[in-house]
Design a protein around this motif. Structure first.
Motif: not given
Lengths: 175, 175
Positions: A110, A96-98, A94, A100-102, A104-107
DNA sequence: CATCTTGGTTCAGTGACCGAACCGACGGTG
DNA sequence: CACCGTCGGTTCGGTCACTGAACCAAGATG
């Protein structure tokens, strides 16, 4: 997933893992469980998941030994779902996934995770860069990051705004 | 997932990541891409995925910048799908997921990953315990583990029995 | 007794996934 | 040139999972 059909011929631990936690919502339920969510209703309002799906996910996660259903009061009979070691072991995934999400997509981040003992922000693998050791999840303190909505609608999100240790039960102010 | 509905109100990088790679098959396509699978047909036979679903996944992964579609020969026109940096960045996630799957459901390891430079088996986060550094994916050598079927049916699985570096294109002996 | 909370189950509608068939561009063979 | 094979898809009918709303039951609460 296990969408009726399984990843049949896949000789691969990744595929096997996805059989268990690859269905829609499943990993988010586990995430919430690590955050300290334990009760049916709290999952429900925090995730916005259909009731039937939640019931199904909790059941299979329990059957897989990732959550454990246990009675926390006798009358009225109420159960809570607590993560087991097997569930805790999903934390690196989780994390690693988080990241990656931040990335490449997040700013803005959070949520921020710190080693409660020394206050250092966790490294990419959940280790403490200062102490140089793996941090047990119970010693991870989660606090809201700058990107997080400061006034969310549901009580669980509001409870999660307060800094808290992972795994410790979330305390909604609804009571 | 992105099952028509998205994880709407989820303020969470994990949820955002799952929006992109959470649908059925998606992570397995990425895994194969990291292993060096590049062509439509190779994904098809190796994954046993319905053609329509594969086409859809390749399209969204390309649109998301995780794969890149590029022409590798003009006549007949043939395209291959190559992982981008964004796709490579999913390696820690897949690694963590694979370790979890093996730990809790697998038995013998199915694939072994080594630092090609020094031959040391990779650590849990894809780092080299001997060199003490993160290993770039191109320097990771993958070889079959003891649990792997030594004589699989499809040519891609057979090609993946030979030790090879990640990211380098897989060479099927079909030609 | 009426009502509220908690933790579900049921049900109709929709959309994703599945497998098989079909298709078009191109190359090679006879 | 006719024919077949390969590659990379699209199309289509059937099935299954997810969705949202309604309903339900056990027990507290007033």
């Amino acid at each position: 997933m296990a969408l009726g059909k399984d990843y049949a011929a896949q000789e691969c631990s990744i595929a096997r893992a996805l059989e268990v936690v690859g269905e829609r919502w499943t990993l988010l339920v586990v995430r919430d469980a690590l955050y300290g969510v334990r009760r049916y209703n709290d999952f429900l309002v925090h995730l916005g998941i259909p009731r039937a799906v939640l019931a199904s996910r909790l059941q299979t996660l329990t059957a897989e030994g990732i959550l454990e259903k246990r009675r926390y009061q006798q009358s009225p009979p109420r159960d809570e779902y607590v993560v087991t070691d097997r569930g805790v072991a999903l934390w690196p995934t989780l994390r690693a996934l988080g990241l990656w999400g931040r990335e490449h997509y997040g700013g803005a981040p959070l949520r921020i995770f710190r080693h409660a003992v020394c206050g250092t922000e966790l490294g990419a693998y959940g280790e403490c860069p200062a102490c140089g050791t793996a941090v047990p999840l119970g010693d991870v303190e989660m606090l809201p990051g700058p990107g997080l909505d400061p006034d969310p609608a549901d009580p669980v999100s509001r409870a999660l705004l307060r800094p808290k240790r992972l795994l410790t039960p979330v305390e909604t102010d609804s009571a």
